[in-house]
Motif scaffolding. Structure first.
Motif, PDB file in Angstrom:
ATOM      1  N   HIS A   1       0.801  -1.226   0.000  1.00 30.29           N
ATOM      2  CA  HIS A   1       0.000   0.000   0.000  1.00 30.29           C
ATOM      3  C   HIS A   1       0.838   1.283   0.000  1.00 30.29           C
ATOM      4  O   HIS A   1       0.270   2.368  -0.044  1.00 30.29           O
ATOM      5  CB  HIS A   1      -0.925   0.017   1.217  1.00 30.29           C
ATOM      6  CG  HIS A   1      -1.809  -1.187   1.297  1.00 30.29           C
ATOM      7  ND1 HIS A   1      -2.918  -1.353   0.497  1.00 30.29           N
ATOM      8  CD2 HIS A   1      -1.726  -2.305   2.055  1.00 30.29           C
ATOM      9  CE1 HIS A   1      -3.485  -2.517   0.774  1.00 30.29           C
ATOM     10  NE2 HIS A   1      -2.785  -3.113   1.703  1.00 30.29           N
ATOM     11  N   LEU A   2       2.146   1.146   0.068  1.00 30.68           N
ATOM     12  CA  LEU A   2       3.030   2.314   0.099  1.00 30.68           C
ATOM     13  C   LEU A   2       4.032   2.225  -1.040  1.00 30.68           C
ATOM     14  O   LEU A   2       4.397   1.127  -1.464  1.00 30.68           O
ATOM     15  CB  LEU A   2       3.786   2.374   1.434  1.00 30.68           C
ATOM     16  CG  LEU A   2       2.963   2.514   2.711  1.00 30.68           C
ATOM     17  CD1 LEU A   2       3.850   2.365   3.939  1.00 30.68           C
ATOM     18  CD2 LEU A   2       2.244   3.845   2.728  1.00 30.68           C
ATOM     19  N   PRO A   3       4.503   3.370  -1.510  1.00 26.84           N
ATOM     20  CA  PRO A   3       5.549   3.348  -2.542  1.00 26.84           C
ATOM     21  C   PRO A   3       6.806   2.652  -2.001  1.00 26.84           C
ATOM     22  O   PRO A   3       7.217   2.906  -0.866  1.00 26.84           O
ATOM     23  CB  PRO A   3       5.831   4.829  -2.811  1.00 26.84           C
ATOM     24  CG  PRO A   3       4.674   5.580  -2.250  1.00 26.84           C
ATOM     25  CD  PRO A   3       4.111   4.735  -1.156  1.00 26.84           C
ATOM     26  N   ILE A   4       7.419   1.799  -2.787  1.00 30.79           N
ATOM     27  CA  ILE A   4       8.551   0.992  -2.330  1.00 30.79           C
ATOM     28  C   ILE A   4       9.732   1.853  -1.887  1.00 30.79           C
ATOM     29  O   ILE A   4      10.370   1.565  -0.864  1.00 30.79           O
ATOM     30  CB  ILE A   4       8.976  -0.055  -3.388  1.00 30.79           C
ATOM     31  CG1 ILE A   4      10.056  -0.996  -2.835  1.00 30.79           C
ATOM     32  CG2 ILE A   4       9.466   0.611  -4.657  1.00 30.79           C
ATOM     33  CD1 ILE A   4       9.620  -1.864  -1.714  1.00 30.79           C
ATOM     34  N   GLY A   5      10.041   2.894  -2.646  1.00 32.48           N
ATOM     35  CA  GLY A   5      11.176   3.741  -2.285  1.00 32.48           C
ATOM     36  C   GLY A   5      10.977   4.420  -0.945  1.00 32.48           C
ATOM     37  O   GLY A   5      11.880   4.461  -0.108  1.00 32.48           O
ATOM     38  N   THR A   6       9.782   4.949  -0.737  1.00 37.44           N
ATOM     39  CA  THR A   6       9.460   5.598   0.536  1.00 37.44           C
ATOM     40  C   THR A   6       9.477   4.593   1.672  1.00 37.44           C
ATOM     41  O   THR A   6      10.079   4.824   2.723  1.00 37.44           O
ATOM     42  CB  THR A   6       8.082   6.279   0.455  1.00 37.44           C
ATOM     43  OG1 THR A   6       8.110   7.251  -0.584  1.00 37.44           O
ATOM     44  CG2 THR A   6       7.701   6.934   1.763  1.00 37.44           C
ATOM     45  N   ALA A   7       8.813   3.462   1.477  1.00 39.65           N
ATOM     46  CA  ALA A   7       8.726   2.455   2.530  1.00 39.65           C
ATOM     47  C   ALA A   7      10.110   1.925   2.908  1.00 39.65           C
ATOM     48  O   ALA A   7      10.433   1.802   4.094  1.00 39.65           O
ATOM     49  CB  ALA A   7       7.826   1.300   2.088  1.00 39.65           C
ATOM     50  N   TYR A   8      10.935   1.651   1.915  1.00 37.65           N
ATOM     51  CA  TYR A   8      12.260   1.111   2.201  1.00 37.65           C
ATOM     52  C   TYR A   8      13.116   2.141   2.935  1.00 37.65           C
ATOM     53  O   TYR A   8      13.807   1.815   3.897  1.00 37.65           O
ATOM     54  CB  TYR A   8      12.947   0.657   0.909  1.00 37.65           C
ATOM     55  CG  TYR A   8      14.281   0.010   1.168  1.00 37.65           C
ATOM     56  CD1 TYR A   8      14.347  -1.292   1.665  1.00 37.65           C
ATOM     57  CD2 TYR A   8      15.462   0.697   0.956  1.00 37.65           C
ATOM     58  CE1 TYR A   8      15.571  -1.888   1.922  1.00 37.65           C
ATOM     59  CE2 TYR A   8      16.692   0.107   1.208  1.00 37.65           C
ATOM     60  CZ  TYR A   8      16.739  -1.187   1.702  1.00 37.65           C
ATOM     61  OH  TYR A   8      17.951  -1.765   1.967  1.00 37.65           O
ATOM     62  N   ALA A   9      13.049   3.386   2.504  1.00 34.61           N
ATOM     63  CA  ALA A   9      13.830   4.436   3.162  1.00 34.61           C
ATOM     64  C   ALA A   9      13.376   4.649   4.609  1.00 34.61           C
ATOM     65  O   ALA A   9      14.204   4.799   5.511  1.00 34.61           O
ATOM     66  CB  ALA A   9      13.729   5.737   2.374  1.00 34.61           C
ATOM     67  N   VAL A  10      12.076   4.643   4.827  1.00 31.96           N
ATOM     68  CA  VAL A  10      11.563   4.809   6.187  1.00 31.96           C
ATOM     69  C   VAL A  10      11.941   3.603   7.040  1.00 31.96           C
ATOM     70  O   VAL A  10      12.372   3.754   8.185  1.00 31.96           O
ATOM     71  CB  VAL A  10      10.029   5.043   6.168  1.00 31.96           C
ATOM     72  CG1 VAL A  10       9.439   4.974   7.561  1.00 31.96           C
ATOM     73  CG2 VAL A  10       9.719   6.388   5.511  1.00 31.96           C
ATOM     74  N   TRP A  11      11.815   2.400   6.492  1.00 29.05           N
ATOM     75  CA  TRP A  11      12.168   1.170   7.217  1.00 29.05           C
ATOM     76  C   TRP A  11      13.627   1.194   7.645  1.00 29.05           C
ATOM     77  O   TRP A  11      13.940   0.946   8.806  1.00 29.05           O
ATOM     78  CB  TRP A  11      11.870  -0.026   6.316  1.00 29.05           C
ATOM     79  CG  TRP A  11      12.218  -1.373   6.838  1.00 29.05           C
ATOM     80  CD1 TRP A  11      11.635  -2.025   7.890  1.00 29.05           C
ATOM     81  CD2 TRP A  11      13.201  -2.268   6.302  1.00 29.05           C
ATOM     82  NE1 TRP A  11      12.208  -3.277   8.036  1.00 29.05           N
ATOM     83  CE2 TRP A  11      13.167  -3.451   7.073  1.00 29.05           C
ATOM     84  CE3 TRP A  11      14.089  -2.195   5.239  1.00 29.05           C
ATOM     85  CZ2 TRP A  11      13.990  -4.539   6.817  1.00 29.05           C
ATOM     86  CZ3 TRP A  11      14.916  -3.275   4.981  1.00 29.05           C
ATOM     87  CH2 TRP A  11      14.863  -4.428   5.766  1.00 29.05           C
TER      88      TRP A  11
END
Length: 104
Positions: free
Chosen positions: A52-62
C-alpha cells in the motif's frame, strides 16, 4: 495501517541488528533464534506495508527507523560512542523520515 506495519517492521529491524551483537557470531542459540525471528518478522511486515506504500518511501523509512533505533540502542545498551555530531546526524535522519512520510 500500512504505516503502522512499516513502523513495526522498523522496530523489528532494530531488534535483529542489536541481536546480531548478542549472537556472538551465531554461536549462542537463543540470541541467534531471536535474531532470525526478528529478521523474518521485519521483512514480512515490510512486505505487507509495501502493498500500500511506494517501495522507495517504505524502504527508506524502514531503514531509517532501523538506523536511528539501532544507534540509540547501541548507545543505551552497548555503550557505543555518543557525541553532538552523532546526535545531529540522527536528527537529520529523523527529519528525512518525517519528510518522506509527509510527502507520501
Amino acid at each position: 495501517m500500512a504505516w503502522f506495519l512499516l513502523f513495526l517492521a522498523g522496530l523489528f529491524e532494530c531488534g535483529w541488528a542489536i541481536g546480531l551483537k548478542y549472537t556472538d557470531g551465531f554461536t549462542r542459540p537463543l540470541p541467534t533464534a531471536l535474531t532470525v525471528i526478528s529478521m523474518v518478522v521485519s521483512i514480512v511486515l515490510l512486505g505487507l506495508a509495501v502493498k500500500h506504500l511506494p517501495i522507495g518511501t517504505a524502504y527508506a523509512v524502514w531503514t531509517g527507523i532501523g538506523t536511528v533505533g539501532t544507534v540509540i540502542l547501541g548507545i543505551w545498551l552497548l555503550g557505543d560512542q555518543t557525541s553532538v555530531s552523532r546526535l545531529a546526524c540522527i536528527t537529520l535522519i529523523v527529519a528525512g523520515i518525517t519528510g518522506l512520510k509527509l510527502t507520501a
